[in-house]
Write a protein that holds these residues in place. Structure first.
Motif, short mmCIF file in Angstrom:
data_model
loop_
_atom_site.label_atom_id
_atom_site.label_comp_id
_atom_site.label_asym_id
_atom_site.label_seq_id
_atom_site.Cartn_x
_atom_site.Cartn_y
_atom_site.Cartn_z
N GLU A 138 -1.36 7.48 -1.01
CA GLU A 138 -1.17 6.50 -2.09
C GLU A 138 -1.78 5.17 -1.66
O GLU A 138 -2.13 4.98 -0.50
N HIS A 139 -1.90 4.26 -2.62
CA HIS A 139 -2.42 2.92 -2.32
C HIS A 139 -1.56 2.35 -1.19
O HIS A 139 -0.34 2.40 -1.25
N SER A 140 -2.20 1.84 -0.13
CA SER A 140 -1.47 1.47 1.06
C SER A 140 -2.00 0.19 1.69
O SER A 140 -3.17 -0.15 1.57
N GLN A 184 -5.61 -3.71 2.08
CA GLN A 184 -5.09 -2.76 1.10
C GLN A 184 -6.20 -1.76 0.77
O GLN A 184 -7.36 -2.16 0.61
N GLN A 185 -5.86 -0.49 0.69
CA GLN A 185 -6.85 0.53 0.33
C GLN A 185 -6.24 1.53 -0.64
O GLN A 185 -5.04 1.83 -0.56
N PRO A 186 -7.05 2.07 -1.54
CA PRO A 186 -6.55 3.07 -2.49
C PRO A 186 -6.34 4.43 -1.83
O PRO A 186 -6.86 4.68 -0.74
N ALA A 187 -5.59 5.27 -2.49
CA ALA A 187 -5.41 6.65 -2.01
C ALA A 187 -6.77 7.32 -1.90
O ALA A 187 -7.70 7.02 -2.64
#
Length: 104
Positions: A37-39, A60-63
């Motif tokens: 998940e977005h993390s 922050q990075q997307p899934a």
């Protein structure tokens, strides 16, 4: 990047930190990991003493599946010596550490 199956993106079902390649390496190695998940992601490199020598990802990075290269350098663009290093992924509540060998 994410996999595509039948025209639809397939996101990873779980977090994972993969083996770097090549390993041992010189001058560059590739580290890949997947996010379910977005993390909030932090990927850092440590020496044998547990000292952080480089943070290669902190954002922050997307899934999905992500890949980053490390060229055996510290933040100041100076080369680190040959030896055993550890890379640690922290993403939301997930964390995992693996080891790699740099041969100059």
């Amino acid at each position: 990047t994410t996999s595509v199956a039948g025209g639809q993106q397939v996101l990873p079902a779980q977090y994972a930190l993969h083996e770097n390649y090549p390993n041992p390496f010189n001058p560059r190695t590739v580290i890949s990991y997947q996010l379910a998940e977005h993390s909030s992601v932090r990927l850092a490199i440590f020496n044998l003493l547990g000292q952080r020598v480089r943070t290669v990802v902190e954002r922050q990075q997307p899934a999905g599946t992500h890949t980053v290269s490390w060229y055996g350098m510290v933040e100041a663009r100076q080369q680190v010596p040959s030896g055993l290093y550890f890379y640690r992924l922290e993403a939301n509540d997930f964390n995992q550490t693996r080891r790699m060998l740099l041969l100059r």
